[in-house]
Scaffold this motif. Structure first.
Motif, PDB file in Angstrom:
ATOM      1  N   LYS A   1       1.993   6.976  -6.504  1.00 42.39           N
ATOM      2  CA  LYS A   1       0.923   7.832  -7.000  1.00 42.39           C
ATOM      3  C   LYS A   1       1.159   9.276  -6.577  1.00 42.39           C
ATOM      4  CE  LYS A   1      -4.064   8.408  -6.757  1.00 42.39           C
ATOM      5  NZ  LYS A   1      -5.273   7.995  -6.028  1.00 42.39           N
TER       6      LYS A   1
ATOM      7  N   VAL B   1       0.558  -2.639 -10.471  1.00 44.87           N
ATOM      8  CA  VAL B   1      -0.387  -3.235  -9.518  1.00 44.87           C
ATOM      9  C   VAL B   1      -0.481  -4.751  -9.684  1.00 44.87           C
ATOM     10  CG1 VAL B   1      -2.786  -3.287  -8.785  1.00 44.87           C
ATOM     11  CG2 VAL B   1      -1.704  -1.106  -9.321  1.00 44.87           C
TER      12      VAL B   1
ATOM     13  N   THR C   1       0.831  -1.209   0.000  1.00 45.09           N
ATOM     14  CA  THR C   1       0.000   0.000   0.000  1.00 45.09           C
ATOM     15  C   THR C   1       0.863   1.255   0.000  1.00 45.09           C
ATOM     16  OG1 THR C   1      -1.697  -1.155   1.259  1.00 45.09           O
ATOM     17  CG2 THR C   1      -1.832   1.229   1.204  1.00 45.09           C
TER      18      THR C   1
ATOM     19  N   LEU D   1       3.018   7.150 -11.190  1.00 44.17           N
ATOM     20  CA  LEU D   1       2.000   6.411 -11.937  1.00 44.17           C
ATOM     21  C   LEU D   1       1.503   7.242 -13.116  1.00 44.17           C
ATOM     22  CD1 LEU D   1      -0.043   4.687  -9.079  1.00 44.17           C
ATOM     23  CD2 LEU D   1       1.918   3.843 -10.359  1.00 44.17           C
TER      24      LEU D   1
ATOM     25  N   ILE E   1       2.716   1.734  -3.482  1.00 46.30           N
ATOM     26  CA  ILE E   1       1.850   2.190  -4.576  1.00 46.30           C
ATOM     27  C   ILE E   1       1.330   3.598  -4.290  1.00 46.30           C
ATOM     28  CG2 ILE E   1      -0.297   1.746  -5.827  1.00 46.30           C
ATOM     29  CD1 ILE E   1       0.192  -1.201  -5.503  1.00 46.30           C
TER      30      ILE E   1
ATOM     31  N   VAL F   1      -3.419  -3.492  -2.595  1.00 45.86           N
ATOM     32  CA  VAL F   1      -3.208  -2.746  -3.836  1.00 45.86           C
ATOM     33  C   VAL F   1      -4.324  -1.715  -4.042  1.00 45.86           C
ATOM     34  CG1 VAL F   1      -1.834  -4.489  -5.026  1.00 45.86           C
ATOM     35  CG2 VAL F   1      -4.297  -4.545  -5.260  1.00 45.86           C
TER      36      VAL F   1
ATOM     37  N   VAL G   1      -1.689  -0.060 -13.945  1.00 47.40           N
ATOM     38  CA  VAL G   1      -2.373  -1.204 -13.315  1.00 47.40           C
ATOM     39  C   VAL G   1      -1.727  -2.508 -13.789  1.00 47.40           C
ATOM     40  CG1 VAL G   1      -4.546  -2.449 -13.110  1.00 47.40           C
ATOM     41  CG2 VAL G   1      -4.534   0.025 -13.008  1.00 47.40           C
TER      42      VAL G   1
ATOM     43  N   TYR H   1      -3.646   2.280  -4.444  1.00 47.93           N
ATOM     44  CA  TYR H   1      -4.013   2.941  -5.694  1.00 47.93           C
ATOM     45  C   TYR H   1      -5.058   4.018  -5.463  1.00 47.93           C
ATOM     46  CZ  TYR H   1      -4.363   3.147 -10.759  1.00 47.93           C
ATOM     47  OH  TYR H   1      -4.300   3.545 -12.064  1.00 47.93           O
ATOM     48  N   ASP H   2      -5.873   3.829  -4.424  1.00 46.08           N
ATOM     49  CA  ASP H   2      -6.990   4.720  -4.150  1.00 46.08           C
ATOM     50  C   ASP H   2      -6.612   5.830  -3.178  1.00 46.08           C
ATOM     51  OD1 ASP H   2      -9.837   5.148  -4.624  1.00 46.08           O
ATOM     52  OD2 ASP H   2     -10.079   4.763  -2.483  1.00 46.08           O
TER      53      ASP H   2
END
Ligand SMILES: Nc1ncnc2c1ncn2[C@@H]1O[C@H](COP(=O)(O)OP(=O)(O)O)[C@@H](O)[C@H]1O
Ligand SMILES: [Mg+2]
Lengths: 264, 270
Positions: A127, A147, A120, A132, A123, A221, A143, A225-226
């Motif tokens: 970001k 990811v 986490t 990314l 990634i 992940v 992705v 990503y979020d």
């Protein structure tokens, strides 16, 4: 008074829809990862690289914890069993507890806090620092490239780590009961051998750890990503990964156990 | 026959949430040109580059690259066109898990089947161009801000794209590398016939190398022209920006129109 009540009901409703919305969002992301996993298998080197970070670097904590959990199980089991004169069954007790429950569950909990949080954070930071976005501008799908390999590395590592945990646990139990306390080694092993079933115990434990691997890595992940592209955003996401994964592991474990051993 | 105009920005509007950032931008960028976009912080320069790269979608108007409307392309077509674009991000955005060498080699490995020996030569050539051939084994964390930006520059030119967008390439560079990078951008644009778009605050350095300048303020193009026109411009906004007058009559964020609309000023004039 009435307004208060309405507001709090509205709050509950709002949070519920928010949660469902987020769940849908996560599910869609999960499907997207599966859909874009082609690259991970065509270029398996990407997954192997992540296997090192996700799996190999988790080995130490898994090995050490497995050993201690097994040693404790051996001590506790011996204490209780010897009251009934059946201390030779301590091998069975240790092995069954580990293979069915503690191996998959504790290994998954450790995996979530060791590897899940790292995935986490990595990634999320990629970001936040626009890595990314830069990758996307280079016509490489983040992705598929970032990811998915991490996801598959986690899914592949988890059953191995759980198995190693169980093996180390049995060894720990052996050390304590046979080497230190003096239980007969022959009966320790033979009882274990005749009472641990491959399909019912080992295979079901393996299936559990596969479920946990998918759940923990998917959560890790997704949260990365979020995450909002800020320092607080990433640290919050890391915490959420550990908390959510732990709850999901324990909840899933109950459901899976109910299906496997009670045959509901 | 390739069209003369590579990038066409037409009546472009864009808002973040409901806050308008860009309001009716028009630009044309031709092949072989170096174009500078100037404006204060937060005036939407980075956003404009993102729109050209198709990272965000305009609320109205369009960006055409090579004759194609960027935001109407499907994913594959967008990725196809992005292979011909390079973007230097404002903070470098180097991949922190890869070495300097692997960062520059990234696109070559992803998009081409070149043998590793040729990739090695190409990477070292690109790094040599930005003066960092000797640093190819370092990790991004071991670089200074200016070095990281130069590596990012080498990475963005890795596949010799037809359009390169530089988001503040000069920030954090010492005067020597600043001059070197400036002339490198000019030379590459000329020899490869590409188009370079530079977002910059460095007026003096960029006026030496660019063909055309756009000033953005308050989401509109406040002024535009060739470097000669810009140098001679009497518009207070441009004059102040070009000559870097801190205490000019106009705070440099505001274009002339906006200044006149300023309530206090209008009252004072009455
Ligand atoms: N992701 C975003 N969400 C909301 N607002 C944003 C976002 N990115 C930038 N902005 C806002 O848009 C405006 C223009 O930003 P930007 O294009 O980065 O300016 P600059 O000219 O300094 O590059 C700024 O006021 C900024 O606050
Ligand atoms: Mg910017």
């Amino acid at each position: 008074m009435f307004k208060h009540l309405a507001a709090s009901i509205r709050g509950v409703g709002h949070r519920t829809t928010e949660g469902i919305w987020q769940l849908g969002h996560a599910t869609r992301f999960f499907l997207l990862v599966l859909l874009k996993s082609g690259t991970s298998f065509r270029r398996f080197g990407l997954v192997i690289r992540e296997l090192y970070y996700v799996g190999v670097l988790s080995l130490i904590i898994i090995v050490v914890s497995g050993l201690f959990v097994g040693m404790v199980l051996g001590l506790q089991g011996y204490e209780t069993l010897q009251k009934y004169g059946s201390e030779s069954a301590v091998g069975t007790l240790v092995a069954l507890s580990l293979v069915r429950e503690l191996g998959p569950v504790v290994a998954a909990l450790l995996f979530a806090s060791r590897a899940g949080s790292a995935i986490t954070a990595e990634i999320g930071l990629m970001k936040a620092t626009e890595q990314l976005a830069a990758m996307g501008m280079m016509a490489v799908d983040p992705v598929a490239r970032v990811v998915a390999p991490r996801f598959w590395a986690g899914v592949i590592s988890m059953p191995f780590l759980a198995a190693i945990f169980s093996v180390m646990g049995v060894f720990g139990g052996y050390l304590v009961t046979v080497t230190f306390i003096g239980v007969d080694a022959g009966s320790f092993w033979s009882q274990m051998q005749s009472n641990v079933d491959f399909r019912i115990d080992i295979l079901n434990g393996f299936i559990k750890s596969c479920f946990f691997g998918v759940a923990v890595t998917a959560i890790a992940v997704f949260e990365g990503y979020d995450s909002p592209p800020t320092a607080e955003g990433v640290s919050g996401a890391t915490t959420r990964t550990v908390v959510t994964s732990s709850l999901v592991i324990l909840g899933l474990d109950f459901i899976l156990t109910a299906f496997m051993f009670r045959g509901i | 026959m390739t069209p003369e105009v590579l990038v066409e920005v037409s009546d472009l509007n864009f808002s973040y949430n409901t806050r308008p950032i860009l309001k009716g931008i028009n630009m044309t960028m031709k092949r072989g040109q170096v174009i500078a976009i100037m404006g204060g912080s937060g005036s939407g320069k980075t956003t404009l580059l993102r729109l050209i790269g198709g990272e965000v979608v305009p609320s109205s108007g369009y960006v055409k690259v090579s004759g194609q409307v960027v935001h109407q392309l499907d994913r594959d077509a967008l990725f196809e066109i992005r292979r011909k674009m390079g973007m230097l991000f404002q903070f470098g955005a180097l991949f922190t898990d890869l070495s300097v060498f692997d960062n520059v080699a990234f696109q070559m490995r992803e998009h081409t089947d070149l043998p590793e020996s040729m990739i090695r030569d190409l990477v070292l050539m690109k790094l040599h161009a930005v003066g960092l051939r000797g640093a190819h084994h370092l990790m991004p964390a071991e670089l200074s801000g200016g070095m990281a930006r130069r590596v990012a520059l080498a990475r963005s030119i890795a596949l010799d794209p037809m359009l390169i967008m530089y988001d503040e390439p000069f920030t954090g560079l010492d005067p020597i590398s600043l001059g070197v990078i400036g002339s490198l951008i000019r030379r590459m644009t000329d020899t490869l016939g590409m188009t370079s778009v530079i977002v910059t605050h460095d007026v003096q350095e960029s006026l030496k190398i660019v063909d055309y300048v756009y000033f953005i303020a308050d989401g509109v193009i406040a002024a535009h022209g060739t470097p000669a026109e810009v140098r001679d411009s009497v518009a207070p906004f441009v004059h102040q920006f070009v000559h870097g007058e801190v205490d000019g009559p106009v705070p440099f964020h505001y274009p002339a129109q906006s200044y006149r609309r300023d309530l206090n000023l209008e009252k004072a004039l009455v």
